[in-house]
Scaffold this active site. Structure first.
Site, mmCIF file in Angstrom:
data_model
loop_
_atom_site.group_PDB
_atom_site.id
_atom_site.type_symbol
_atom_site.label_atom_id
_atom_site.label_comp_id
_atom_site.label_asym_id
_atom_site.label_seq_id
_atom_site.Cartn_x
_atom_site.Cartn_y
_atom_site.Cartn_z
ATOM 1 N N HIS A 297 0.461 -0.771 0.165
ATOM 2 C CA HIS A 297 0.225 -0.188 -0.026
ATOM 3 C C HIS A 297 0.673 1.147 0.074
ATOM 4 O O HIS A 297 1.744 1.439 0.734
ATOM 5 C CB HIS A 297 -1.078 -0.340 0.901
ATOM 6 C CG HIS A 297 -1.799 1.134 1.830
ATOM 7 N ND1 HIS A 297 -3.048 1.140 1.022
ATOM 8 C CD2 HIS A 297 -1.778 2.588 1.767
ATOM 9 C CE1 HIS A 297 -3.404 2.524 0.236
ATOM 10 N NE2 HIS A 297 -2.665 3.347 1.717
ATOM 11 N N ASP B 109 -15.762 1.285 7.575
ATOM 12 C CA ASP B 109 -14.586 1.951 6.891
ATOM 13 C C ASP B 109 -14.750 3.445 6.085
ATOM 14 O O ASP B 109 -14.707 4.395 5.867
ATOM 15 C CB ASP B 109 -12.957 1.618 6.755
ATOM 16 C CG ASP B 109 -12.064 2.816 6.296
ATOM 17 O OD1 ASP B 109 -11.617 3.731 6.464
ATOM 18 O OD2 ASP B 109 -12.010 3.152 5.005
ATOM 19 N N ARG C 16 -15.109 11.350 8.921
ATOM 20 C CA ARG C 16 -14.281 12.367 8.932
ATOM 21 C C ARG C 16 -13.891 13.302 8.533
ATOM 22 O O ARG C 16 -13.681 14.611 8.725
ATOM 23 C CB ARG C 16 -13.223 11.012 9.016
ATOM 24 C CG ARG C 16 -13.184 10.725 10.258
ATOM 25 C CD ARG C 16 -12.037 9.288 9.644
ATOM 26 N NE ARG C 16 -10.898 9.853 10.273
ATOM 27 C CZ ARG C 16 -9.777 8.885 8.866
ATOM 28 N NH1 ARG C 16 -10.117 7.953 7.755
ATOM 29 N NH2 ARG C 16 -8.630 9.552 8.139
ATOM 30 N N SER D 38 -8.195 3.006 9.399
ATOM 31 C CA SER D 38 -8.419 3.244 8.098
ATOM 32 C C SER D 38 -8.003 1.831 7.084
ATOM 33 O O SER D 38 -8.329 1.338 6.417
ATOM 34 C CB SER D 38 -8.291 4.764 7.477
ATOM 35 O OG SER D 38 -9.450 4.310 5.949
ATOM 36 N N LYS E 26 -8.961 -2.036 5.999
ATOM 37 C CA LYS E 26 -8.718 -2.310 3.721
ATOM 38 C C LYS E 26 -7.811 -3.973 3.515
ATOM 39 O O LYS E 26 -8.474 -4.883 3.013
ATOM 40 C CB LYS E 26 -8.694 -0.839 3.135
ATOM 41 C CG LYS E 26 -10.407 -0.249 3.555
ATOM 42 C CD LYS E 26 -9.865 0.788 2.299
ATOM 43 C CE LYS E 26 -9.184 1.498 3.400
ATOM 44 N NZ LYS E 26 -9.681 3.067 2.830
#
Ligand code: URA
Ligand code: CA
Length: 441
Positions: A82, A161, A168, A183, A187
């Site tokens: 990621h 999320d 948010r 968050s 995922k």
């Protein structure tokens, strides 16, 4: 349990239990806790933070709020990667086929871009015919057959999320390290990764503006990984200037093909080799980062990496001929080169501003749902530290609207500072965070 009591508990500085966090998230998802209480809770977290246990509990509650992908039928250790985002960050497009060519299965769910940072799915959609939305069955079948599959983020993955992120976004609670870390990790965990490699960017073109912030975010995510038994390693790299030279969807696909063919920008290639080597190390394919880099270099040289990219494109219905004929990618009707007004050394390239200019040309979205021009964007000709003569090409703009080309060609020069004095380019990789903490490189 009552939401009001949990908000007060957190407000007064106590740590919440895993049960309490799970109850809150599940009740929110069932609409039994309203947005105003959730927003108040998020704000208490923003100000009072969360400890590693609370952050892990939040991560798991969000991961389990939807579908958990089970990749156990696919042999091997599945390592997900990621990136925390940046400008001209083509790493996923390069890493996925490169690491798959080494025999490590790459199963990725990727997002679309918002603002200046492009999403991998948008970039892949620049390939004619490419199918970026796969059913879970086809996703797994492709993964088994080719060792690589990339699909758009399913709304069934970590739906809590999705709801929390939207809340948010309108309550000033995005910029909280435990909330960002949970968050992202929720995922990855729901998508079935055994191990996770994080590419954390710091600098003017990134979410985290300096090294200390980058280390805090990386540490929070590595600790979540430890708590939930998914080994996680983070590489922290500099995003003061764009990583690659191309910004824009078609242009970045073309740049990825260049790197996979053994050419392309050296900085981008080197970061990909390092990230890829860490993925091979996590997957236990190699026993050191150096051995990983050597293996990946060989796979680029012998053509295996590019071949894997071609197979991957074809498996998702795309035209794989683009790997030998990049002109088959969407092409802009207007191409204009901006030259340097002065000679000297490049001191600074403002990645955010470069991303903004690419967005003006049509390469990015100003707001969710905007359509993007896959052919649009820009290509930089230099990096910080380079010597440049007056009148030499600085940036090439690609677009389809003459008025925007005109506006951007005026503006874009501001992004690049050129002065007489020679400068040493800053280091690209700043360090690694793993179970043993931060190690500068
Ligand atoms: N990316 C995410 O997925 N979540 C955040 O909170 C921030 C960035
Ligand atoms: Ca990007």
């Amino acid at each position: 349990m009552r939401a009001a009591d949990l908000i007060i508990k957190k407000r007064d500085g106590a740590a919440m239990t895993g049960e309490e966090i799970q109850w809150l998230i599940h009740s929110y998802l069932k609409n039994e806790v309203p947005d105003y209480q959730m927003a108040a809770w998020l704000m208490t977290v923003f100000f009072s933070s969360m400890n590693a246990k609370e952050t892990a509990a939040l991560t798991l509650a969000m991961a389990h709020s939807g579908r958990m992908i089970d990749l156990s039928a696919v042999p091997g250790i599945k390592v997900d990667k990621h990136s925390t985002g940046g400008v001209a960050d083509t790493t996923t497009l390069i890493l996925a086929p490169l690491v798959a060519a080494a025999g490590v299965p790459v199963a990725k769910m990727s997002g679309r871009g918002l603002g200046f940072t492009g999403g991998t799915i948008d970039k892949l959609e620049a390939i004619p015919g490419f199918q970026a939305t796969l059913s879970e069955d086809i996703f797994k079948a492709n993964l088994l057959r080719h060792g690589i599959a990339i699909t758009g983020q399913s709304p069934e993955i970590a739906p809590a999320d999705g709801r929390l992120y939207a809340l948010r976004d309108v309550t000033g609670t995005i910029e909280s390290i435990p909330l960002i870390a949970s968050s992202i990790m929720s995922k990855k965990i729901a998508a079935g990764a055994d191990k996770i490699l994080l590419d954390v960017k710091v600098g003017s073109g990134a979410f985290m503006k300096d090294l200390n912030q980058g280390i805090s975010l990386a540490t929070a995510m590595v600790q979540i990984g430890q708590q939930v038994n998914r080994e996680t390693v983070a590489v922290i790299s500099n995003m003061d200037e764009p990583l690659g030279q191309a910004v824009g969807n078609s242009l970045e696909i073309k740049e990825a093909i260049e790197v996979l063919s053994g050419h392309g920008p050296v900085a981008l290639r080197n970061v990909c080799l390092l990230l890829g080597a860490h993925m091979l190390l996590l997957a236990q394919k190699v026993s050191s980062v150096e051995a990983g880099e050597e293996l990946l270099k060989k796979l680029i040289e012998n053509g295996e990496a590019l071949r894997k990219f071609r197979d991957f494109i074809a498996a998702q219905s795309g035209n794989s001929q683009i790997t030998t004929e990049p002109a088959l990618l969407p092409q802009a009707s207007l191409v204009e080169t901006v030259v340097s007004p002065i000679g000297g050394y490049v001191q600074q390239i403002d990645a955010s501003f470069i991303g903004y200019c690419a967005m003006l040309l049509g390469a990015g979205r100003e707001k969710k749902g905007d359509t993007i021009d896959l052919s649009a964007g820009l290509v930089l000709h230099h990096r910080v530290g380079d010597k440049i003569e007056e009148g030499e090409p600085l940036i090439t703009l690609h677009g389809n609207k003459q008025d925007m080309i005109h506006i951007v060609s005026d503006k874009v020069k501001q992004a690049i500072v050129i002065k007489e004095n020679r400068i040493v380019p800053p280091p690209l990789v700043l360090g690694i965070v793993d179970q043993n903490g931060f190690r500068p490189s």
